[in-house]
Design an enzyme around this catalytic site. Structure first.
Site: not given
Length: 451
Positions: A331, A336, A367, A387
């Site tokens: 960020n 942002h 996050e 995966r």
């Protein structure tokens, strides 16, 4: 507190506001026959002169402040449910008799016609009456009144207007049997325009016919049992049904069933718009606006439900916690707006890997993300997470400020419910969060399994 009955009294300009030809004919005849200062004579209004109107006419003789009916028209008697010939106006009783006496005395006092409209509180068929009051003289000098009375609005017409105007679809049914007493089903007594519009039919196709034979959607409504219970118990019932329209759209119906004698009235309200609005509000309340994933509130509710379900069923349940590595640095370096794009892209990757309908993928905060995997054990969750790590490597979203790699990476903590003897949703969260912390401490860009 005395409630006055509604009425309208017109003394001047009657011909300007009335369109009944009989009223206008009588009024013109009275005005032509009048020789001021005398009123028209009773002789000019005898039965032979007005044979078609005679059933709608009343003759009243004044006796002090009272009036006696000398003639009471048969049509008026039929609608009023009684013949008042020879009786006094006050015998009506109540508010109507006072209203009649006031207008009769007024007409004589001013020697002028009066036209009135009033609500009927006696007749079950008539809602409002119109009357023309004409003062007359007799040969012996007594005061007489000629009163024309006619139903202005019938109650069934008013009811039909109300039924036609209502937006709810209405269906009146009667349970019928054959001559041997065998049950035939429900015969349609009445439907309103809203019903014909809702089901795309015409009234004549249903009224007088058995509903299960003529209404294609009757079986889909599935209210046969509720109708029978309502009629038997005389107790209203309410149900909700979902129909599939010819355009393959879902229609949500709120259905009220009320008892009739030997039947029921079914009222159907199309609640599709309300249901869709509620779904949209639910979606807004449970969805993270940035990523389109479930939000923290929705995740907490689903976690509680899935833990309870796992306790009852014994089926596996696994929680995966995820955190984008060095997202604050991303960020700060990229801005942002780019950070928001990164979160959205990461959310899409999560959904593509944890793609089952029963999987709950949520933005847990900032996050950090969380995934609930009902029916999946720790090993299966670990394979899916590996995966996902490979998918992130293939996507290779640049992360110029990452201390881990040149691309966006993430750390994962995995915890299986029931791995310990005493477990609940709080312990499950703590163990997944502990595993996530371990993944960060041991180099990030990896998945760790709790325990």
């Amino acid at each position: 507190m005395t409630t006055q009955i509604w009425h309208q009294v017109i003394r001047h300009g009657i011909e300007d506001v009335v369109d009944n030809p009989h009223v206008l004919e009588l009024l013109r005849h009275w005005q032509t026959a009048r020789m001021a200062p005398r009123r028209p004579s009773m002789a000019m209004f005898h039965a032979g002169r007005w044979p078609e109107l005679y059933p709608r006419l009343m003759l009243l003789r004044r006796e002090g402040d009272e009036f006696v009916y000398g003639h009471y028209g048969t049509e008026i008697a039929r609608y009023s449910q009684g013949d008042m010939t020879g009786r006094k106006v006050s015998d009506f009783g109540g508010r109507l008799s006072a209203f009649f006496l006031d207008t009769y005395l007024d007409a004589l006092a001013h020697d002028q016609p009066i036209y009135t409209v009033h609500v009927s509180d006696r007749s079950i068929a008539v809602f409002t009456w119109e009357r023309l009051i004409l003062p007359l003289d007799s040969q012996d000098g007594e005061d007489w009144l000629l009163v024309y009375g006619h139903p202005l609005q019938m109650r069934h017409q008013l009811l039909e207007s109300v039924l036609d105007a209502t937006s709810d679809a209405l269906l009146a049914l009667r349970r019928v049997h054959d001559a041997q007493g065998a049950d035939l089903g429900w015969m349609v007594l009445m439907i309103n325009p809203a019903f014909t519009e809702m089901f795309g039919i015409v009234s004549r196709a249903l009224v007088g016919h058995l509903v299960h034979e003529t209404l294609a959607d009757w079986a889909a409504l599935n209210v046969e049992a509720e109708c029978l219970l309502t009629m038997a118990s005389a107790t209203p019932r309410a149900v909700t049904r979902v129909l599939l329209t010819s355009q393959n759209l879902l229609r949500y119906l709120d259905i009220q069933i009320r008892p009739l004698k030997d039947g029921v009235v079914v009222s159907l309200t199309d609640a599709t718009d309300l249901h869709e609005a509620q779904k949209r509000l639910r979606h807004l309340a449970t969805t993270d606006a940035l990523t389109g994933l479930a939000n923290r509130r929705e995740f907490d509710e689903q976690l509680h439900l899935e833990v309870q379900r796992a306790c009852r069923s014994g089926e596996p349940l696994t929680l995966v916690m995820a955190d984008i590595d060095a997202f604050k640095a991303y960020n700060d370096h990229c801005g942002h707006a780019a950070g928001d794009d990164c979160l959205r892209q990461f959310a899409l990757i999560l959904k593509s890997v944890f793609a089952r309908e029963l999987d709950v993928v949520a933005r847990y905060g900032g996050e950090e993300f969380a995934v609930l995997l009902p029916g999946t054990g720790a090993e299966g969750a670990l394979n899916l997470t590996e995966r996902l790590l490979q998918r992130l490597q293939r996507e290779a979203m640049p992360h110029p400020a990452s201390p881990v790699a040149t691309m966006v990476t993430a750390s994962f903590g995995i915890a299986a419910f029931g791995a310990r003897a005493v477990d609940d949703e709080i312990h499950l969260l703590r163990r997944a969060d502990g595993a996530l912390y371990q993944a960060k401490q041991t180099g990030r860009n990896r998945a760790c399994l709790a325990g």
